[in-house]
Enzyme design. Structure first.
Site, mmCIF file in Angstrom:
data_model
loop_
_atom_site.group_PDB
_atom_site.id
_atom_site.type_symbol
_atom_site.label_atom_id
_atom_site.label_comp_id
_atom_site.label_asym_id
_atom_site.label_seq_id
_atom_site.Cartn_x
_atom_site.Cartn_y
_atom_site.Cartn_z
ATOM 1 C CG ASP A 61 10.312 6.923 -131.660
ATOM 2 O OD1 ASP A 61 9.329 7.227 -130.971
ATOM 3 O OD2 ASP A 61 10.258 6.130 -132.620
ATOM 4 C CE1 TYR A 88 10.176 -2.551 -128.151
ATOM 5 C CE2 TYR A 88 10.899 -1.724 -126.026
ATOM 6 C CZ TYR A 88 10.463 -1.487 -127.307
ATOM 7 O OH TYR A 88 10.300 -0.201 -127.750
ATOM 8 C CG ASP A 95 10.257 4.886 -136.045
ATOM 9 O OD1 ASP A 95 10.217 5.949 -135.414
ATOM 10 O OD2 ASP A 95 10.014 3.773 -135.523
ATOM 11 C CG ASP A 136 6.680 6.817 -137.065
ATOM 12 O OD1 ASP A 136 6.471 8.055 -136.952
ATOM 13 O OD2 ASP A 136 7.236 6.145 -136.178
ATOM 14 N NE ARG A 145 5.485 -4.031 -130.351
ATOM 15 C CZ ARG A 145 5.880 -3.069 -131.169
ATOM 16 N NH1 ARG A 145 5.115 -2.012 -131.340
ATOM 17 N NH2 ARG A 145 7.029 -3.154 -131.798
#
Length: 274
Positions: A154, A119, A186, A149, A117
């Site tokens: 984060d 971006y 999240d 989540d 993956r």
């Protein structure tokens, strides 16, 4: 789909970005020395496998013994700062993350439907997580009505320097944004490295320029849409909560992690070292 002009500007800048050199993504050598939490212990990271393949792992060591960046690095330092584990350096595209289901939780590139993956364009800030935190998927937020989540919380570090993947950086939380991604809560903590020149100017969310706050929100709103995913939403009328509220959120996720690590909460497939 029509995009606002600010969003188009993000996409245009993203299109100019290259695949990014390994110097930007990885430490200059295969072993990176850093300082670990309130002790003077040396933390090292060691690369296994090849970059940009499913075999790549960035593993963490202390005194040549494996440790988990999620469970074994302290959340806070004696001076009140917080430790950020850097997963994605600014201006890079590879979606790197602490592998919560693997032994000792190395950093690996996320895989979706059998593909690594990335971006679609670079992230413009350093991105990572706070160790010893967990957004509990079993607990429903009383105001937002959605569940965590299942990951460490984060951090978006908005300082001036690019931070190496795997580095552990002392940061000062400034605020927090409640992103809702596919129905899951999240949280995104906005922070600045304590040794960044901007740290002396920014002490709370109102000190951060609106251009930065809006840029972070819009990047996270739109970044999945090239994959035909819906835009992400945000709680609290899309406003950032201030530093005091951010610390409350961090404390709550730290308490959830403590229950996970102790076994009071079922870990499921997560690796907790128990």
């Amino acid at each position: 789909m029509k995009f606002p002009s600010a969003t188009l500007a993000f996409f245009l800048l993203s299109a100019r970005a290259s695949a990014f050199s390994s110097a930007a993504r990885f430490p200059p050598s295969r072993i990176l020395a850093a300082q670990l939490h309130s002790t003077a212990a040396a933390l090292a990271t060691e690369v296994e496998g090849e970059e940009a393949t499913e075999s790549f792992r960035l593993k963490f060591l202390e005194d040549a013994k494996p440790i988990s960046p999620w469970h074994d690095i302290a959340l806070k330092n004696d001076d009140g700062s917080y430790n950020m584990v850097v997963e994605i350096p600014k201006m890079t595209k590879a979606k790197m993350e602490v592998a919560t289901k693997e032994e000792n939780n190395p950093i690996a590139q996320d895989v979706k439907k059998g593909k690594l993956r990335d971006y679609h364009g670079p992230i413009f800030w350093n991105y990572g997580c706070l160790p010893q935190t967990w957004e509990d998927p079993n607990v429903k937020h009383p105001e937002l009505g959605c569940f965590g989540d299942d990951d460490p919380i984060d951090v978006v570090e908005i300082g001036s320097a690019s931070l190496a993947m795997g580095s552990v950086k002392a940061v000062k939380p400034l605020g927090v944004l409640a992103m809702i991604d596919d129905g899951e809560l999240d949280w995104k903590v906005l922070a600045v490295a304590t040794d960044d020149p901007l740290a002396s100017e920014w002490n709370d969310i109102d000190d951060v320029p609106n251009s930065i706050k809006d840029g972070v929100r819009e990047w996270f709103r739109w970044y999945k849409t090239p994959d035909d995913k819906p835009i992400n939403e945000f709680g609290f009328d899309e406003a950032y909560l201030n530093k005091e509220e951010a610390i409350k959120v961090i404390d709550e996720t730290n308490e959830a992690w403590a229950k996970l690590r102790s076994g009071d909460t079922d870990a499921g497939k997560l690796w907790t070292g128990n």
